[in-house]
Design a protein around this motif. Structure first.
Motif, PDB file in Angstrom:
ATOM      1  N   PHE A 227       0.844  -1.198   0.000  1.00  0.00           N
ATOM      2  CA  PHE A 227       0.000   0.000   0.000  1.00  0.00           C
ATOM      3  C   PHE A 227       0.881   1.250   0.000  1.00  0.00           C
ATOM      4  O   PHE A 227       0.641   2.198  -0.758  1.00  0.00           O
ATOM      5  CB  PHE A 227      -0.920  -0.003   1.221  1.00  0.00           C
ATOM      6  CG  PHE A 227      -1.887   1.152   1.276  1.00  0.00           C
ATOM      7  CD1 PHE A 227      -3.207   0.992   0.879  1.00  0.00           C
ATOM      8  CD2 PHE A 227      -1.486   2.410   1.734  1.00  0.00           C
ATOM      9  CE1 PHE A 227      -4.102   2.069   0.936  1.00  0.00           C
ATOM     10  CE2 PHE A 227      -2.367   3.476   1.787  1.00  0.00           C
ATOM     11  CZ  PHE A 227      -3.679   3.304   1.385  1.00  0.00           C
ATOM     12  N   ASP A 228       1.887   1.252   0.836  1.00  0.00           N
ATOM     13  CA  ASP A 228       2.820   2.368   0.933  1.00  0.00           C
ATOM     14  C   ASP A 228       3.463   2.654  -0.422  1.00  0.00           C
ATOM     15  O   ASP A 228       3.585   3.817  -0.837  1.00  0.00           O
ATOM     16  CB  ASP A 228       3.890   2.013   1.979  1.00  0.00           C
ATOM     17  CG  ASP A 228       4.935   3.092   2.180  1.00  0.00           C
ATOM     18  OD1 ASP A 228       4.598   4.281   2.080  1.00  0.00           O
ATOM     19  OD2 ASP A 228       6.092   2.738   2.456  1.00  0.00           O
ATOM     20  N   MET A 229       3.850   1.613  -1.137  1.00  0.00           N
ATOM     21  CA  MET A 229       4.525   1.806  -2.421  1.00  0.00           C
ATOM     22  C   MET A 229       3.603   2.408  -3.470  1.00  0.00           C
ATOM     23  O   MET A 229       3.995   3.303  -4.205  1.00  0.00           O
ATOM     24  CB  MET A 229       5.100   0.474  -2.913  1.00  0.00           C
ATOM     25  CG  MET A 229       6.355   0.051  -2.176  1.00  0.00           C
ATOM     26  SD  MET A 229       7.246  -1.277  -3.022  1.00  0.00           S
ATOM     27  CE  MET A 229       6.280  -2.684  -2.513  1.00  0.00           C
ATOM     28  N   VAL A 230       2.382   1.918  -3.560  1.00  0.00           N
ATOM     29  CA  VAL A 230       1.503   2.364  -4.650  1.00  0.00           C
ATOM     30  C   VAL A 230       0.680   3.598  -4.293  1.00  0.00           C
ATOM     31  O   VAL A 230       0.115   4.243  -5.183  1.00  0.00           O
ATOM     32  CB  VAL A 230       0.570   1.224  -5.125  1.00  0.00           C
ATOM     33  CG1 VAL A 230       1.384   0.071  -5.696  1.00  0.00           C
ATOM     34  CG2 VAL A 230      -0.354   0.740  -4.013  1.00  0.00           C
ATOM     35  N   CYS A 231       0.607   3.934  -2.999  1.00  0.00           N
ATOM     36  CA  CYS A 231      -0.147   5.122  -2.578  1.00  0.00           C
ATOM     37  C   CYS A 231       0.748   6.229  -2.018  1.00  0.00           C
ATOM     38  O   CYS A 231       0.298   7.359  -1.853  1.00  0.00           O
ATOM     39  CB  CYS A 231      -1.202   4.753  -1.539  1.00  0.00           C
ATOM     40  SG  CYS A 231      -2.571   3.768  -2.201  1.00  0.00           S
ATOM     41  N   GLY A 232       1.996   5.910  -1.715  1.00  0.00           N
ATOM     42  CA  GLY A 232       2.924   6.929  -1.246  1.00  0.00           C
ATOM     43  C   GLY A 232       2.973   7.116   0.247  1.00  0.00           C
ATOM     44  O   GLY A 232       3.767   7.928   0.749  1.00  0.00           O
ATOM     45  N   ASP A 233       2.157   6.370   1.008  1.00  0.00           N
ATOM     46  CA  ASP A 233       2.169   6.465   2.458  1.00  0.00           C
ATOM     47  C   ASP A 233       1.503   5.218   3.019  1.00  0.00           C
ATOM     48  O   ASP A 233       0.766   4.518   2.319  1.00  0.00           O
ATOM     49  CB  ASP A 233       1.430   7.716   2.933  1.00  0.00           C
ATOM     50  CG  ASP A 233       1.825   8.155   4.342  1.00  0.00           C
ATOM     51  OD1 ASP A 233       2.655   7.451   4.964  1.00  0.00           O
ATOM     52  OD2 ASP A 233       1.316   9.184   4.811  1.00  0.00           O
ATOM     53  N   ILE A 234       1.747   4.942   4.299  1.00  0.00           N
ATOM     54  CA  ILE A 234       1.165   3.756   4.922  1.00  0.00           C
ATOM     55  C   ILE A 234      -0.333   3.946   5.155  1.00  0.00           C
ATOM     56  O   ILE A 234      -0.809   5.081   5.271  1.00  0.00           O
ATOM     57  CB  ILE A 234       1.878   3.425   6.246  1.00  0.00           C
ATOM     58  CG1 ILE A 234       1.826   4.618   7.208  1.00  0.00           C
ATOM     59  CG2 ILE A 234       3.313   2.999   5.983  1.00  0.00           C
ATOM     60  CD1 ILE A 234       2.406   4.322   8.581  1.00  0.00           C
TER      61      ILE A 234
END
Length: 310
Positions: A227-234
């Motif tokens: 999620f962090d990788m594809v949305c930019g944050d946890i």
């Protein structure tokens, strides 16, 4: 700090470790501080014999949470050393940081000499600088992480602190390595009742009952990481959000990717996939097809990432 204390040490001082009579400071030169955390500090370094760049992790003895025994060693060593040695003894893995050497130095504690990949950056900084990653790049990175974890688990180790800060990326090739086994443990099928990892990556069962098992913990952390990788944050910052286990997507993400993240972030541990099931998920089998919208986003953002074939 290590670089200050180094000056105070004399080269006649012996160090312990697997090279007990070798002198640490005759073999390695210490450089500036790279970073520090709860378990120790990491410095740049260089092997004197050939100039090889290394990382030197200093772990004060009073910060060691778990100890272990190594064959031939009279005194216990930090669990981190034992786990890394265990993985090294079976040949290591390209996606796992390699322990090159270790010493015990009076006044400094334990010094772990680790490989230091060139042109590397931890995934936290990688994402901070570039924002959310296009799915094709996230897939390339995520697959390597899961494969490395399969190796780690297959050889009796659980990391217990999978997060963006503990993944380093070669910015030229997008090859990754899992680092920092300071929260790790021997793998077992029964439940763990202690956790020294990062709370915002911890699963609902730890928040609610202070208990978890190895694979569901790892898979939950992977869901947070993807999620962090594809949305930019946890996805979760508060305990109440973790136990709800319903991430809110802040960017447009493909249905297949959402499906995998949702599966990893299942509330019930038994509902989460195994690492092998993650690798066989449809999103992981996409084969590197590049979507036009991702290419446009990359051009607009001015990214300079390589375009490896998956």
């Amino acid at each position: 700090m290590l670089d200050i204390k180094v000056v105070e040490l004399h080269k006649e001082d012996e160090v312990g470790g697997k090279n007990g009579k070798e002198l640490f400071f005759s073999r390695y030169a210490c450089g500036p501080l790279l970073g520090s955390g709860g378990f120790g500090s990491v410095f740049s370094g260089q092997r004197v014999s050939d100039g090889q760049q290394v990382a030197i992790k200093q772990v004060p003895s009073d910060r060691v949470q778990q100890w272990a025994r190594l064959p031939g060693e009279l005194r216990p060593v930090p669990m981190e050393i034992a786990l890394l040695q265990q993985l090294s003894d079976v040949g290591g893995h390209g996606g796992v940081i390699r322990l090159l050497d270790w010493f015990e130095v009076e006044g400094l504690g334990f010094l772990l000499v680790l490989e230091r990949p060139p042109q590397c950056q931890d995934l936290f900084d990688f994402i901070t600088e570039r924002g959310a990653l296009p799915e094709r790049f996230a897939l390339r990175v995520f697959r390597q992480i899961v494969e490395a974890l399969c190796f780690i688990h297959a050889h009796g180790v659980v990391h217990r602190d999978i997060k963006d800060e503990n993944i380093v990326v070669d910015t030229r090739t997008l090859e990754v390595k899992v680092i920092d086994f300071g929260s790790g443990a021997s793998l077992k099928e029964t439940a763990y009742s202690e956790f020294e990892g990062t709370r915002v990556y911890s699963p609902p069962e730890w928040i609610e009952s202070r208990s978890y098992t190895a694979v569901p913990l790892t898979v939950w952390s992977l869901g947070v990481l993807l999620f962090d990788m594809v949305c930019g944050d946890i996805p979760f910052e508060r305990d109440q959000d973790i136990v709800k286990a319903t991430p809110t997507f802040t960017r447009r993400v493909s249905n297949e990717c959402r499906s995998l993240i949702g599966w990893c972030l299942s509330y019930q541990p038994e509902d989460r996939p195994s690492l092998e099931e993650i690798l066989s998920h449809p999103w992981m089998q996409r084969g590197g097809e590049e979507e036009e919208e991702e290419e446009e986003e990359e051009e607009e953002a001015g990214r300079t990432l390589p375009s490896p074939s998956l």
